[in-house]
Design an enzyme around this catalytic site. Structure first.
Site, PDB file in Angstrom:
ATOM      1  N   CYS A   7       0.814  -1.212   0.000  1.00  0.00           N
ATOM      2  CA  CYS A   7       0.000   0.000   0.000  1.00  0.00           C
ATOM      3  C   CYS A   7       0.850   1.265   0.000  1.00  0.00           C
ATOM      4  CB  CYS A   7      -0.917   0.032   1.227  1.00  0.00           C
ATOM      5  SG  CYS A   7      -1.608  -1.545   1.718  1.00  0.00           S
TER       6      CYS A   7
ATOM      7  N   SER B 139     -12.918  -5.626   8.831  1.00  0.00           N
ATOM      8  CA  SER B 139     -12.230  -5.096   7.664  1.00  0.00           C
ATOM      9  C   SER B 139     -13.242  -4.656   6.615  1.00  0.00           C
ATOM     10  CB  SER B 139     -11.314  -6.180   7.086  1.00  0.00           C
ATOM     11  OG  SER B 139     -10.947  -5.889   5.762  1.00  0.00           O
TER      12      SER B 139
ATOM     13  N   CYS C 281      -5.480  -2.230  -1.059  1.00  0.00           N
ATOM     14  CA  CYS C 281      -6.261  -3.445  -1.341  1.00  0.00           C
ATOM     15  C   CYS C 281      -7.395  -3.138  -2.321  1.00  0.00           C
ATOM     16  CB  CYS C 281      -6.809  -4.024  -0.053  1.00  0.00           C
ATOM     17  SG  CYS C 281      -5.519  -4.662   1.038  1.00  0.00           S
TER      18      CYS C 281
ATOM     19  N   ASP D 257      -3.102  -3.142   7.676  1.00  0.00           N
ATOM     20  CA  ASP D 257      -4.071  -4.045   8.290  1.00  0.00           C
ATOM     21  C   ASP D 257      -3.952  -5.477   7.779  1.00  0.00           C
ATOM     22  OD1 ASP D 257      -4.853  -1.625   9.256  1.00  0.00           O
ATOM     23  OD2 ASP D 257      -6.983  -1.928   8.929  1.00  0.00           O
TER      24      ASP D 257
ATOM     25  N   CYS E 266      -2.961   3.514   2.699  1.00  0.00           N
ATOM     26  CA  CYS E 266      -3.578   2.417   3.453  1.00  0.00           C
ATOM     27  C   CYS E 266      -4.703   2.970   4.332  1.00  0.00           C
ATOM     28  CB  CYS E 266      -2.508   1.705   4.284  1.00  0.00           C
ATOM     29  SG  CYS E 266      -2.964   0.041   4.828  1.00  0.00           S
ATOM     30  N   ASP E 267      -5.424   2.054   4.956  1.00  0.00           N
ATOM     31  CA  ASP E 267      -6.693   2.378   5.622  1.00  0.00           C
ATOM     32  C   ASP E 267      -6.632   3.565   6.582  1.00  0.00           C
ATOM     33  OD1 ASP E 267      -6.993  -0.052   4.391  1.00  0.00           O
ATOM     34  OD2 ASP E 267      -8.125  -0.973   6.011  1.00  0.00           O
ATOM     35  N   LYS E 268      -5.655   3.566   7.493  1.00  0.00           N
ATOM     36  CA  LYS E 268      -5.631   4.575   8.545  1.00  0.00           C
ATOM     37  C   LYS E 268      -4.841   5.817   8.135  1.00  0.00           C
ATOM     38  CE  LYS E 268      -7.852   1.440  10.646  1.00  0.00           C
ATOM     39  NZ  LYS E 268      -7.613   0.391   9.645  1.00  0.00           N
TER      40      LYS E 268
ATOM     41  N   GLU F 113      -9.609  -5.621  13.931  1.00  0.00           N
ATOM     42  CA  GLU F 113     -10.560  -6.132  12.949  1.00  0.00           C
ATOM     43  C   GLU F 113     -10.604  -7.656  12.984  1.00  0.00           C
ATOM     44  OE1 GLU F 113     -10.084  -2.540   9.652  1.00  0.00           O
ATOM     45  OE2 GLU F 113      -9.285  -4.528   9.216  1.00  0.00           O
TER      46      GLU F 113
END
Length: 562
Positions: free
Chosen positions: A51, A473, A196, A83, A124-126, A447
């Site tokens: 990522c 997730s 992702c 993650d 990435c996610d965060k 998660e």
């Protein structure tokens, strides 16, 4: 650039700032540069996650754009926790706290070095909500750049991704795949850099930030390895200088209407449950009132249109190929779902940006028409009831079961629940409960993708319900409910469940209830010992200050009037 258009900085002007300038000269600045505004370029570059592995080079591109526009760029770094790599391990507890560490570290670096503007790059996610919280808190002209989605993996002429691997483990446990077949999926799922590839949390948040107007039009959809993505990054460097020139601040863009646009796009695209948590935290930083009930209001009126993974057929790159998020926004705007008068980081309104946006390609199958949506209302539902007095979140895209009633099987750790699934102790009709894994209890609200994917892989994705005060997730689908509040650590009713209690999940009435009387719950409460809060290191700090998930799991508590 003509002198009238040039913007100037006064931070390091004057004789008393001579020592400051002395140090800055060692970084390459000259007399002319000291009058230029300083733009911080911060990325979450890291070598251990696809990522983020390409983001250092993106930072250099953003610097090029900043320099070409007459400002002085300075690249910083911040952390990331991937993650997909941390999932199912003790490291997953650090994922959500990393959002706030990212926010705090960006704010500290940018404010500590008196930057006049900010380009934040995340993959990435965060990274994304962390950067946006920092942008709101620093309050200087800023823009966000998404590192882009990963290309789909391919095996036996079928697109696969990271979630395919998690589900393959469940199929292996069920006897439907061999170890060699799982290894083949593992080796082909992630072919290069990027976030992702389904409508998981990274792509969800990138879409939401674009809908909000804080990233350049079209940029959320451009894949990590596309020429368009390289242009996004350099143009963002130029755009932030233009924001400075026009005096456009984050508060001018991150308005209530902008957040409503973000929620609408998340619902239409079938985004991650984590979007609720992150948008509330971003809104808090931006001093915008946003509650769980606001999400239910939009859930009732915004249809789910995107046939994207995890519950659909297509990956995010497929959306890019049929017009991308901009084309979806244009379609929604033309049909009255978006506020067109919102200011964006281009200096234009959303409506003005969408005039130049592409239409969805004719004959495409990724986005369904409003007349025949994937679901007539949104896929993210907030539930209430005696098991979740302060709310819980369910993602019901692709879930045919409208109501589930069954006996609880209660676990205090995800590992114990996973072991029960692997041992075939979970049967159809059960309600698996994983508790003491909330923001305080985890600590860090991990998660449960490993657990939920195993159930899907074993064919129990809709016959077994999964409840937790932790998170799921963006890749999770099936009959799952997370963010149950109050969490067990705070003495929420989930702390007092027992094996065999009958639990009801009803997506039509938006209820999450347990068939146990209040008197019985009080008797159990008197006998239950809540474990002490974790107290070591960063997780200990987090556990002691983090709010409930129903408030966005925020870590600052300033009052609105401040």
């Amino acid at each position: 650039m003509n002198e009238e258009a040039k913007i100037r900085s006064k931070i390091y002007k004057g004789m008393v700032k001579s020592p400051n300038r002395a140090m800055l000269r060692a970084t390459g600045m000259t007399d002319d540069d000291f009058e230029s505004p300083i733009v911080g370029v911060i990325s979450s570059f890291a070598e251990n996650t696809p990522c983020n592995i390409h983001l250092h080079d993106f930072g250099q591109l953003a610097k090029k754009g900043v320099r070409a526009s007459g400002a002085w760029p300075v690249q910083f770094g911040t952390i990331t926790v991937a993650d997909g790599i941390a999932m199912g391990t003790p490291g997953m507890r650090f994922s959500l706290p990393s959002r706030d560490i990212i926010a705090d570290s960006i704010e500290a670096a940018i404010s500590g070095h008196n930057c006049d503007g900010l380009v934040a790059i995340g993959g990435c996610d965060k990274n994304m909500p962390g950067a946006m919280i920092a942008i709101a808190n620093t309050g200087i002209p800023s823009i966000f750049v998404y590192g882009g989605t990963i290309a789909p993996g391919n095996l036996n002429d079928k697109d696969i991704d990271l979630v395919t691997v998690f589900e393959a483990v469940g199929k292996w446990n069920h006897g439907d795949m061999t170890e060699e077949e799982v290894r083949a999926v593992e080796c082909h799922a992630c072919p290069g850099p990027g976030g992702c590839g389904g409508m998981y949390t990274a792509n969800t948040m990138a879409s939401a930030i674009e809908a909000m107007g804080m990233s350049l039009p079209g940029s959320s959809s451009h894949p990590a390895e596309s020429p368009e993505k390289l242009r996004d990054v350099e143009e963002a460097g130029k755009a932030v200088v233009e924001l400075m020139r026009k005096g456009i601040m984050p508060k001018d863009i991150m308005t209530r209407k902008a957040f409503e646009n973000a929620i609408t796009v998340v619902m239409a695209l079938g985004g991650s449950t984590n979007a609720i948590l992150h948008l509330m935290a971003m809104a808090h930083a931006a001093n915008v009132d946003l509650t769980l009930e606001d999400f239910n209001n939009f859930q009732e009126k915004v249809p789910h249109l995107a046939d994207l993974k995890p519950s659909g057929k297509y990956v995010f790159q497929d959306l890019y190929e049929v017009g991308g998020v901009q084309a979806v926004m244009k379609y929604l705007y033309q049909n009255g779902f978006l506020h067109g008068d919102c200011l964006t980081c281009t200096g234009k309104t959303l409506a003005e940006n969408l005039e130049e946006a592409p239409d969805l390609k004719e004959g495409q199958l990724v986005i369904m028409p409003l007349e025949k949506p994937k679901r007539e209302d949104g896929p993210l539902i907030v539930l209430h009831g005696n098991l979740a007095p302060d709310g819980a979140v369910a993602k019901v895209s692709g879930v045919k079961v409208r109501r589930h009633e069954g006996p609880a099987k209660v676990f205090n750790t995800e590992e114990d629940a996973v072991n029960a699934v692997l041992a075939d102790e979970i049967v159809d009709g059960d309600v698996v409960v994983v508790r003491f894994v909330g923001p305080k209890g985890g600590p860090g609200m991990p998660e449960m993708l490993s657990l939920s994917s195993m159930l899907v892989g074993k064919g129990q994705g809709e016959s077994v319900a999964l409840l937790t005060d932790g998170r799921f997730s963006g890749g999770t689908y099936g009959l799952v409910v997370g963010h149950i509040a109050p969490e067990a650590q705070d003495g929420g009713p989930i702390a007092y469940l027992c094996d065999g209690d009958t639990i009801v999940i009803d997506q039509d009435t938006k209820e999450l209830t347990v068939h146990v009387s209040e008197d019985e719950l009080e008797r159990r409460k008197a006998k239950t010992v809540i474990p002490p809060l974790y107290s070591r290191g960063v997780l200990g700090k987090y556990a002691h200050i983090v709010s409930s998930s129903s408030k966005g799991a925020i870590t600052d508590f300033w009052k609105k009037e401040e």
